[in-house]
Design an enzyme around this catalytic site. Sequence first.
Site, short mmCIF file in Angstrom:
data_model
loop_
_atom_site.label_atom_id
_atom_site.label_comp_id
_atom_site.label_asym_id
_atom_site.label_seq_id
_atom_site.Cartn_x
_atom_site.Cartn_y
_atom_site.Cartn_z
N THR A 24 -6.51 26.14 7.49
CA THR A 24 -6.72 27.52 8.36
C THR A 24 -8.10 27.29 9.01
O THR A 24 -8.82 26.97 8.82
CB THR A 24 -6.84 28.69 7.78
OG1 THR A 24 -7.46 28.56 6.34
CG2 THR A 24 -5.21 28.88 6.99
N GLY A 72 -10.94 26.90 0.25
CA GLY A 72 -11.23 27.02 -1.19
C GLY A 72 -11.91 25.77 -2.00
O GLY A 72 -11.40 24.72 -1.76
N GLU A 111 0.06 30.86 1.67
CA GLU A 111 1.26 30.04 1.43
C GLU A 111 2.34 30.36 2.57
O GLU A 111 3.33 30.16 2.21
CB GLU A 111 1.54 29.91 0.15
CG GLU A 111 0.46 29.29 -0.82
CD GLU A 111 0.74 27.90 -1.19
OE1 GLU A 111 1.63 27.23 -0.65
OE2 GLU A 111 -0.21 27.35 -1.63
#
Lengths: 667, 667
Positions: free
Chosen positions: A126, A165, A417
């Site tokens: 993203t 992340g 997701e």
Amino acid sequence: MNEFLEGGDPKQVALVKSIFLQFERDPVIATSPEIYDLTHEEKRELTARKIARLAQYLEKDTPEVWNMRWHLLNTFDPQLSTRINNNLGLFHNCVRGNGTLKQYHYWTVTQGSAKIKGICGSFGMTELAHGSNVAGLETTATFDAETDEFIVNTPHIGATKWWIGGAAHTATHIAAYARLIVRGVDHGVKIFVVPLRDANHDVMPGVSLGDVGAKMGRNGIDNGWIQFSNVHIPRGNMLSKYDKVDRDGTVHNAPLAQLAYSALLTGRVGMVYDCFRYGSRFITIALRYAVGRRQFGHSPDGEEQLLNYPLHQNRLLPYLAAVYAMSATGYKMKSYLKGIIDTLDTSVKTGNTKKIGGALTEMKTLFVISASLKSTCTWLTASLIDECRQACGGHGYSSYSGFGTGYTDWAVQCTWEGDNNVLAMSAGKSVIQNLQKVLKGKSLMGEFAYLNSYSVAASSPVLNGSIDNLQNLLSAYQTLVARLSGHANEILEENKNSWESISVHQVSISKVFAHTYVLGTFIKRISSVSDAALSEQLTNLAKLYALSTLNQYSSLFLQYNVISGSALAEVQSQVGMLNARVRPQVVGLTDAFMIPDFVINSSLGSYDGNIYDNYFSIVKRQNDPSRTKAPYSEAILEKMLNRKDLNVRERNERSKEVLRLLGTGIE
Amino acid sequence: MNEFLEGGDPKQVALVKSIFLQFERDPVIATSPEIYDLTHEEKRELTARKIARLAQYLEKDTPEVWNMRWHLLNTFDPQLSTRINNNLGLFHNCVRGNGTLKQYHYWTVTQGSAKIKGICGSFGMTELAHGSNVAGLETTATFDAETDEFIVNTPHIGATKWWIGGAAHTATHIAAYARLIVRGVDHGVKIFVVPLRDANHDVMPGVSLGDVGAKMGRNGIDNGWIQFSNVHIPRGNMLSKYDKVDRDGTVHNAPLAQLAYSALLTGRVGMVYDCFRYGSRFITIALRYAVGRRQFGHSPDGEEQLLNYPLHQNRLLPYLAAVYAMSATGYKMKSYLKGIIDTLDTSVKTGNTKKIGGALTEMKTLFVISASLKSTCTWLTASLIDECRQACGGHGYSSYSGFGTGYTDWAVQCTWEGDNNVLAMSAGKSVIQNLQKVLKGKSLMGEFAYLNSYSVAASSPVLNGSIDNLQNLLSAYQTLVARLSGHANEILEENKNSWESISVHQVSISKVFAHTYVLGTFIKRISSVSDAALSEQLTNLAKLYALSTLNQYSSLFLQYNVISGSALAEVQSQVGMLNARVRPQVVGLTDAFMIPDFVINSSLGSYDGNIYDNYFSIVKRQNDPSRTKAPYSEAILEKMLNRKDLNVRERNERSKEVLRLLGTGIE
């Protein structure tokens, strides 16, 4: 019963028990109410400490054990499991799905990311301005024929990698999605392994990164943003299972492009399983509270147990039934995916194109089913947590009940997701496309076969007084999926094939399709249970799930004439009766989840049912009652309460005398 | 348009603007993204600092200005407004509603709580084991004729006062609900002012208290628990407007006991207004994001604006319409209550029993309406925030978007001031009881008058192709309330008047009743708008609210044959058309809320629409990018990644040589 919940496999039961026991005794991993008082910084550090501890388990575990270990972590410490998953889940699946075997081996084994040793990967899809639309990503990787390298760039702020992340502090490498540019030609989005930090853990030159900061939940994860400024990486860092750039810049495009997104499937498929586990934790808390708490009423020993009220039963027991139903689908999804991947791996190795084709078809089907299930089940679980919290009244609002963190940690499941609405639209579209095939005379196989019996003409109610039979109920659901799809298809045709005109319908179809699938799977699993008493309990739960969900979607069932108004009234009364029938079994049904107290981690939901003592002692442990004044009491509160009168503080400038003195205008 | 939103009163518009301007420029009161990174302790301290600042405004404000100031605080800093409200709202209303005028004057003016000076009160109703059931509270206040005092006691852990706002650190006094015991006789629950802290802010002897600790939201409030151990208070500390204990122990019971709970009404009534204000903030954020964000699609300048997608419109615009609808009801509720209280005050003073009776009847009606509205509107607002967050995708999960705190702060609104389900049951019961009067031939007046036209026989669809008329829609809602109540009443009779058998129906009735009320109020307000263009926009919003809500409850509308299946399909298509019609006006409709950026306090919702720059600069301001390593990086992360190989760490005890050496069994 717990054997049923664990996929009917006694080995799984033993595995779950043994992992929970290890964790319960592990002073680093086990959770306690203290986590509800940690600051963001403290959460980050504790989570890192737990990861370092888990890396030791990881070195010894078989993949199967580790997989279960990870799913169980999800139940009580989702920020921890997610932070690990950036590397072991997303990064690995991405390299496995898109890289050659050599590349996979190099990054995970040689370099060590598989054991979080040496390096640690993260997943860089993203961007600030691009989430769901992967094809629109704007980071570039430009081939430089001279140096045989790619040059990675973030062209503008919107292309900043976002939410990555582990990027803020943990990750050493990223699997970055970027547009491949060769000789000025844009070849679309490919994936590149880009180092972020060197072996001293210092950020590489050309890489700018930072922390995206506070989140609604899961603050133990160090999500970050990244900008690349002319970062050079070797040509071999492009994942090249399907896409390749030769030394001379020739680009080979994916022959099996569909496989490129398979990395996303693993996460999505596992999430149904997590819905079961996570849901089981919170429904257990709410039901234990509802058994222990008394309110109003006229029972012989004072107030009545909350759970004896029909409304309270109706708020919670359908969710209990749904958790049971999701356990069956959760296990099924996992084995479904494993089967496909195994087939693909062997058939790609042996070059068996027919088998590859078959597996790809299966994968497409799984894509649809998992999109529909992921969105429907994560929404359901979010509602479950919220309803369970409300069902615990004010005490549900205490952090120590677990619901607050439970909800805020979970909420993102509906977004990442694959955004739930985007997934649901896509799944709904596929169902309609399958129905279109039926309308053209084709006969469908497998999971969509029930659409074959769809007939435009048939519109008489399916359910009319026969609601006590699970197969009847299942076929009512199937009929609704077909009719709803048929109707959506008509609107689609009226609107010149504009899918946007039926997007609302697509989402509805996806939801009903998912419940149909969950119900069908649950019924099938129950049919394999030989113990009569067990089977009866499960059948009641299946009926409760089927009928309460039907009631929830009754508008559609009525509108498409799958059920008559009078039969619906019967459904509603039957739900009440099933609630009453399940009520006496609630303690056994929740204990069957085998959730230890440290996983429950709630002032309201301990196994011993001793609500008030547990709650009060947690509150006192976390908030020392000897501290009767806050650090700011004197400086702020006492100063405020003991302040001088307003006229004094205004220096008497508004006293009558002064007003007269200055206000007369006479000298 | 903003005049319409502010009750049609230009003075209110000016007031809102001037207060917002004062707050925006007040360095203590104005909020900024920094609040999203504060620890619980820091939130507590900042909130106390703000209260001390607000106490200065309070000394100068008229009651009307202060009331608006407080409501506006609710929109951007609910923990602050709640912490103040413990004293100025709950404590004061309780003393006013239950105490004599002398008592009220003493505690608020003489002692100073009205200006948070000298003393600061709190409201002590709930106990650890008792929330909604006030009559079941267990704290005792035993009259001691010898000393002319009450002795207050907490008999056991379950009777510990719990959730008491301000008890942990702020409050000096509490209005404690306790059972009045005189000569061994339990006279039920009365209210007593009990000092908690002396003028040095030290906790009184006999009083044990502490912090209840972390909550899902609103952590700036110092909710506490309190236990009383033989605490003596003077007889005059019992609030004695209706209940009195004479010097000799004679107990006078309440002649107007219904009034005793009127303290609860003010909070409940104001919450509808807060739904409007709070809802307007979050719908503005989501809509500004949906205008600024582009995704997929094929617009000429790249991706399409999110808000141009019909599904996205359908997720958000009905909520926009609902916020507009709630503004009308919010203002109406406030003036409704004010009217009743004014009448009561004058008629009690003059002893006009007829007028007292009339006002009491009105208050009963308001009790029902406000219970129904409070529960329905707070649920609606919770859903609104959650849907708005999801509609902002991943960025909605960032704390800086405001949604996380927005939701967790709001969630408790569904529980306190009367649990939503309990309130809804009670309101639904009252509606049914009113219908029972109609069935007995009585003709109802006022808000329930539309039940008069209920007929058991009539069951033909009311809406059939006439859905474009607001009055038709309103009468469809009214018919549904009546039929649903009629049906519930039948079940009630079949079940020997067991209300529990229809508790699920009661909740449904309350919800539909509330929407009927909101719709009716909205329509009436629109009819007074003379500007044609404005009126048209509002009419579209009213239709959108009416039809989208109808669609949400369509199962009931179908089941009770208020609408035909074909008309429902028409409703759904009409909702889509109305969405498209409202779409171009979205910027104006949200700007009309007049919410300054500091109140919006969201990275995604600033007035300038410059989403990504604002967002990125907030993230960087709150998370210094020059800190590329976390404080724990070296000690935990680097140590983990650079750890020695497993065999080395295991001291080679599992090497082949050692295994052979020790495993052979041969010496």
